[in-house]
Enzyme design. Structure first.
Site, PDB file in Angstrom:
ATOM      1  N   GLN A   1      -4.972  -2.054   9.643  1.00 29.02           N
ATOM      2  CA  GLN A   1      -4.767  -3.369   9.042  1.00 29.02           C
ATOM      3  C   GLN A   1      -5.282  -4.473   9.971  1.00 29.02           C
ATOM      4  O   GLN A   1      -4.927  -4.517  11.143  1.00 29.02           O
ATOM      5  CB  GLN A   1      -3.265  -3.568   8.764  1.00 29.02           C
ATOM      6  CG  GLN A   1      -2.929  -4.851   8.045  1.00 29.02           C
ATOM      7  CD  GLN A   1      -3.473  -4.899   6.625  1.00 29.02           C
ATOM      8  OE1 GLN A   1      -3.379  -3.934   5.865  1.00 29.02           O
ATOM      9  NE2 GLN A   1      -4.069  -6.026   6.266  1.00 29.02           N
TER      10      GLN A   1
ATOM     11  N   LYS B   1       0.848  -1.208   0.000  1.00 32.32           N
ATOM     12  CA  LYS B   1       0.000   0.000   0.000  1.00 32.32           C
ATOM     13  C   LYS B   1       0.876   1.247   0.000  1.00 32.32           C
ATOM     14  O   LYS B   1       0.605   2.205  -0.749  1.00 32.32           O
ATOM     15  CB  LYS B   1      -0.937  -0.015   1.212  1.00 32.32           C
ATOM     16  CG  LYS B   1      -2.056  -1.030   1.058  1.00 32.32           C
ATOM     17  CD  LYS B   1      -2.785  -1.332   2.353  1.00 32.32           C
ATOM     18  CE  LYS B   1      -3.738  -2.505   2.149  1.00 32.32           C
ATOM     19  NZ  LYS B   1      -4.209  -3.112   3.391  1.00 32.32           N
TER      20      LYS B   1
ATOM     21  N   ASP C   1     -11.887   1.914   4.366  1.00 29.24           N
ATOM     22  CA  ASP C   1     -12.213   0.485   4.321  1.00 29.24           C
ATOM     23  C   ASP C   1     -13.724   0.258   4.286  1.00 29.24           C
ATOM     24  O   ASP C   1     -14.179  -0.845   4.002  1.00 29.24           O
ATOM     25  CB  ASP C   1     -11.653  -0.217   5.576  1.00 29.24           C
ATOM     26  CG  ASP C   1     -10.447  -1.078   5.255  1.00 29.24           C
ATOM     27  OD1 ASP C   1     -10.243  -1.407   4.071  1.00 29.24           O
ATOM     28  OD2 ASP C   1      -9.711  -1.425   6.194  1.00 29.24           O
TER      29      ASP C   1
END
Ligand SMILES: NC(=O)c1ccc[n+]([C@@H]2O[C@H](COP(=O)([O-])OP(=O)(O)OC[C@H]3O[C@@H](n4cnc5c(N)ncnc54)[C@H](OP(=O)(O)O)[C@@H]3O)[C@@H](O)[C@H]2O)c1
Length: 289
Positions: free
Chosen positions: A98, A54, A121
């Site tokens: 994460q 990322k 997200d």
């Protein structure tokens, strides 16, 4: 006739190119550089590899990126404090924590703490609710949004199709079923969502025009479960003897399907493409653009 492959790498690259162009425009016209913060708790090697990819993609596209590395023993309170800081950080438009998080931290509490307008997200209850309501102002989870783009950019007619989704997780199965069944153009599918308690799974799968497998069971979907000329999207990522294997028994199923995603190189690259896209979108909303 063997299925045509849906090339996730190529489609993800198209999206990256669009995102990079939009970032360049925001830079030059509005002096705005969208920023993404990725929070990593602990030292799980797979999570570290995802986070590194990322970071790399942010640099490639011209996004500002910040990495927050926290030790595995970080308390829930300490993690919440870090998120609060990022919520107030004006250079940050997207926050990603994460997963998986260490067992002593409640993911639901963490996801609910992220400012919903920075929740790239799409896991915050506000964004989950907006998706369920068909309110397009919310941020949509990346993997399901990527599956939608794969279908659209491959010319698949979704409207009126019967979509069978294997898996009902918050990350994939549930949101993809909401996206595809929404009362909207490019959606309007009839969706059946299946899980570990579903009966007659093979029969349900055979009734699918579009079959989406997201269960985390290697080669679970066999050719006898697939209707001739169906479209098959394999979300599964399973490590078997050092190889990445999908939830679909690829070779025999690809002899029957009309379109199919490979693993790797299908859905996988789309997740990061939609993360970058969501970050730019969040920055534009924040600045009223
Ligand atoms: N390509 C990507 O970027 C990406 C992103 C996310 C996930 N993935 C992969 O996608 C897969 C699914 O991930 P996830 O996070 O959604 O998994 P998850 O949270 O473990 O959910 C799995 C779902 O599959 C259902 N299930 C499990 N075994 C089943 C069976 N034998 N028959 C029917 N349903 C079954 C479960 O049913 P119950 O609800 O009844 O337990 C659950 O709803 C994994 O392989 C994961 O690595 C890929």
């Amino acid at each position: 006739m063997p299925a045509r492959l849906i090339d996730g790498k190529t489609i993800a690259e198209q999206i990256h190119a669009e995102t990079a162009a939009e970032i360049a425009r925001l830079n030059s016209q509005h002096h705005l550089t969208p920023g993404l913060a990725v929070v990593l708790v602990g030292d799980d090697p797979a999570s570290a590899a995802y986070v590194a990819s990322k970071d790399k993609m942010c640099a490639r596209l011209g996004l500002h990126s910040v990495r927050v590395n926290l030790p595995a023993k970080t308390t829930q309170g300490e993690l919440l404090a870090n998120i609060t800081d990022l919520n107030f950080d004006r250079a940050i438009h997207g926050i990603l924590v994460q997963s998986p998080l260490p067992a002593h931290i409640d993911e639901n509490v963490i996801f609910a703490e992220i400012d919903p307008t920075k929740d790239v997200d799409g896991f915050h209850p506000h964004n989950v609710g907006k998706l369920a309501l068909g309110d397009e102002t919310g941020l949509v989870p990346c993997t399901p949004a990527g599956i939608h783009q794969l279908l659209l950019r491959s010319g698949v007619a979704i409207e009126g199709a019967h979509v069978v989704v294997l898996g009902r997780s918050r990350i994939v199965g549930r949101p993809v079923s909401l996206i595809l069944s929404a009362k909207k153009p490019n959606a309007n599918a009839t969706v059946t969502i299946c899980h570990s308690r579903s009966k007659d799974l093979a029969e349900l799968c055979r009734s699918a025009d579009i079959l989406i497998a997201a269960i985390g069971q290697p080669r679970f979907v066999t050719a006898d479960m697939v209707r001739q000329s169906a479209i098959v999207i394999d979300v599964g990522i399973n490590r078997v003897d050092g190889n990445l294997i999908g939830d679909v028994d690829f070779e025999p199923v690809s002899q029957k399907a009309s379109l199919i995603t490979p693993v790797p190189g299908g859905v996988g690259p789309m997740t990061i493409a939609m993360l970058m896209h969501n970050t730019v979108r969040a920055a534009k909303v924040r600045h009223g653009l």
